[in-house]
Design an enzyme around this catalytic site. Structure first.
Site, PDB file in Angstrom:
ATOM      1  N   CYS A 134      44.810  28.336  12.583  1.00 18.05           N
ATOM      2  CA  CYS A 134      44.530  29.540  13.358  1.00 18.05           C
ATOM      3  C   CYS A 134      44.991  29.395  14.809  1.00 18.05           C
ATOM      4  O   CYS A 134      46.183  29.416  15.073  1.00 18.05           O
ATOM      5  CB  CYS A 134      43.054  29.933  13.255  1.00 18.05           C
ATOM      6  SG  CYS A 134      42.769  31.645  13.778  1.00 18.05           S
ATOM      7  N   HIS A 182      42.049  30.305   7.754  1.00 12.80           N
ATOM      8  CA  HIS A 182      41.074  29.207   7.905  1.00 12.80           C
ATOM      9  C   HIS A 182      40.794  28.552   6.553  1.00 12.80           C
ATOM     10  O   HIS A 182      39.791  28.869   5.900  1.00 12.80           O
ATOM     11  CB  HIS A 182      39.769  29.738   8.504  1.00 12.80           C
ATOM     12  CG  HIS A 182      39.822  29.947   9.988  1.00 12.80           C
ATOM     13  ND1 HIS A 182      39.583  28.949  10.896  1.00 12.80           N
ATOM     14  CD2 HIS A 182      40.119  31.053  10.710  1.00 12.80           C
ATOM     15  CE1 HIS A 182      39.705  29.416  12.128  1.00 12.80           C
ATOM     16  NE2 HIS A 182      40.032  30.700  12.047  1.00 12.80           N
ATOM     17  N   GLU A 201      39.589  25.734   5.909  1.00 13.88           N
ATOM     18  CA  GLU A 201      38.340  24.947   5.901  1.00 13.88           C
ATOM     19  C   GLU A 201      37.153  25.786   5.419  1.00 13.88           C
ATOM     20  O   GLU A 201      36.149  25.225   4.990  1.00 13.88           O
ATOM     21  CB  GLU A 201      38.077  24.337   7.284  1.00 13.88           C
ATOM     22  CG  GLU A 201      37.502  25.273   8.344  1.00 13.88           C
ATOM     23  CD  GLU A 201      38.545  26.203   8.956  1.00 13.88           C
ATOM     24  OE1 GLU A 201      39.703  26.209   8.514  1.00 13.88           O
ATOM     25  OE2 GLU A 201      38.168  26.937   9.897  1.00 13.88           O
TER      26      GLU A 201
END
Ligand code: MN
Length: 256
Positions: free
Chosen positions: A119, A225, A227
Site C-alpha cells: 500500500c 493489503h 496481510e
C-alpha cells in the site's frame, strides 16, 4: 559453534508509524498493526519493528542486520517527495517517515535486500526510485473507480479485482492466477512509474496495483493489503512466503 537443525528463520524488519496515545498528557508512540507481524510469522519469518526518527548511519546498521524489509501501509506521502505541491489533496503526512522509508527503500534496492512493499510501501518504492503519485486517484485518474474503502467495511472486504500481468513477477509468485480479488484502502496511487519498476498487476480502471523491480532479487510492491487476507486466500500468504524464501536463499548463499 553448535549447528542447529532448526530451519533458519530470517528477521524481517517492519516499518512503524507515529501515533499519539490520548491521555491527559498525550504520549507519542511508534505503532504497527498486528496483521503485518502475524503474516510474517505465519510465513516463517521473525518480525522486528523498526522505529522512525533514526539517522542514516543507524538505518544502515539496522538494514545490515535484518534479512528482509517490509514497507508497511499508512498515511499519505508528502507531495514534495515526488516534485508536486498539491498538499491540499493529501492528509496524515509525516515528512520524517517519508525520509526514513525513502532512504531504506533506496538502500535496499542498492544492496539487493529482499523487500515487500504494501500500500503506502508500494507508493514509497515508486517514489524512492523516481516515480510520482496521484495525490487523489478519484480526482486525478480519468474514469477512476472507488479505491478508498476506509472504515466503512472490514479490512478484508474486497471491492475490486486486479489483472495479473502474464509472465510478470507476480504471475511467477502466483502460478495460474490471472485475476485476484483484493481489498482497497488507499486514495493515492502510482501515477508515473519509476524506470526501474515493471507493472505486475492492474485494476480495471488502469491503476497500477502491483510492481516489481527489474534488476533486484526480490522487490515487490502491491497496492492492496495482503496481510489482511491471508485467512481468506492462501495466495496472499504466498507473497510473505516469497519474501521469507528470498531472505533464506540470500543467507544460504553467504554460507557456501
Ligand atoms: Mn485499489
Amino acid at each position: 559453534m553448535t549447528m542447529s537443525n532448526a530451519p533458519f528463520r530470517p528477521v524481517i524488519g517492519l516499518m512503524s508509524y507515529r501515533k499519539v496515545a490520548a491521555q491527559a498528557t498525550p504520549i507519542p508512540l511508534f505503532a504497527l498493526m498486528p496483521s503485518y507481524s502475524e503474516a510474517v510469522e505465519a510465513a516463517g519469518g521473525a518480525p522486528l519493528m523498526i522505529p522512525l526518527g533514526l539517522d542514516e548511519e543507524t538505518l544502515d546498521v539496522v538494514l545490515d542486520r535484518i534479512d528482509g524489509l517490509l514497507l508497511t501501509g499508512g498515511g499519505d506521502m508528502t507531495p514534495s517527495t515526488y516534485r508536486s505541491n498539491r498538499d491540499d489533496l493529501v492528509d496524515d503526512t509525516d515528512p520524517d517517515r517519508d525520509r526514513v522509508e525513502i532512504y531504506l527503500a533506496r538502500r535496499a534496492m542498492a544492496i539487493g535486500k529482499p523487500t515487500l512493499a504494501i500500500c503506502r510501501g508500494h507508493q514509497v518504492l515508486n517514489v524512492a526510485l523516481g516515480g510520482t503519485l496521484y495525490e487523489d486517484v478519484r480526482q486525478m485518474l480519468p474514469g477512476a473507480m472507488k479505491h478508498d474503502y476506509f472504515g466503512e467495511h472490514p479490512r478484508n472486504y474486497r471491492p475490486h479485482d486486479v489483472t495479473i500481468v502474464p509472465d510478470g513477477r507476480l504471475a511467477q509468485l502466483l502460478p495460474g492466477t490471472e485475476r485476484l480479488e483484493v481489498n482497497s484502502l488507499h486514495h493515492q496511487g502510482i501515477r508515473d512509474l519509476a524506470p526501474a519498476l515493471d507493472v505486475t498487476a492492474v485494476a480495471s480502471d488502469g491503476l497500477i496495483e502491483g510492481v516489481a523491480a527489474r534488476e533486484h532479487p526480490f522487490a515487490v510492491g502491491v497496492q492492496w493489503h495482503p496481510e489482511n487476507l491471508i485467512h481468506d486466500d492462501p495466495r496472499m500468504l504466498a507473497l510473505f512466503r516469497a519474501l521469507v524464501s528470498e531472505a533464506v536463499a540470500q543467507r544460504d548463499a553467504t554460507l557456501i
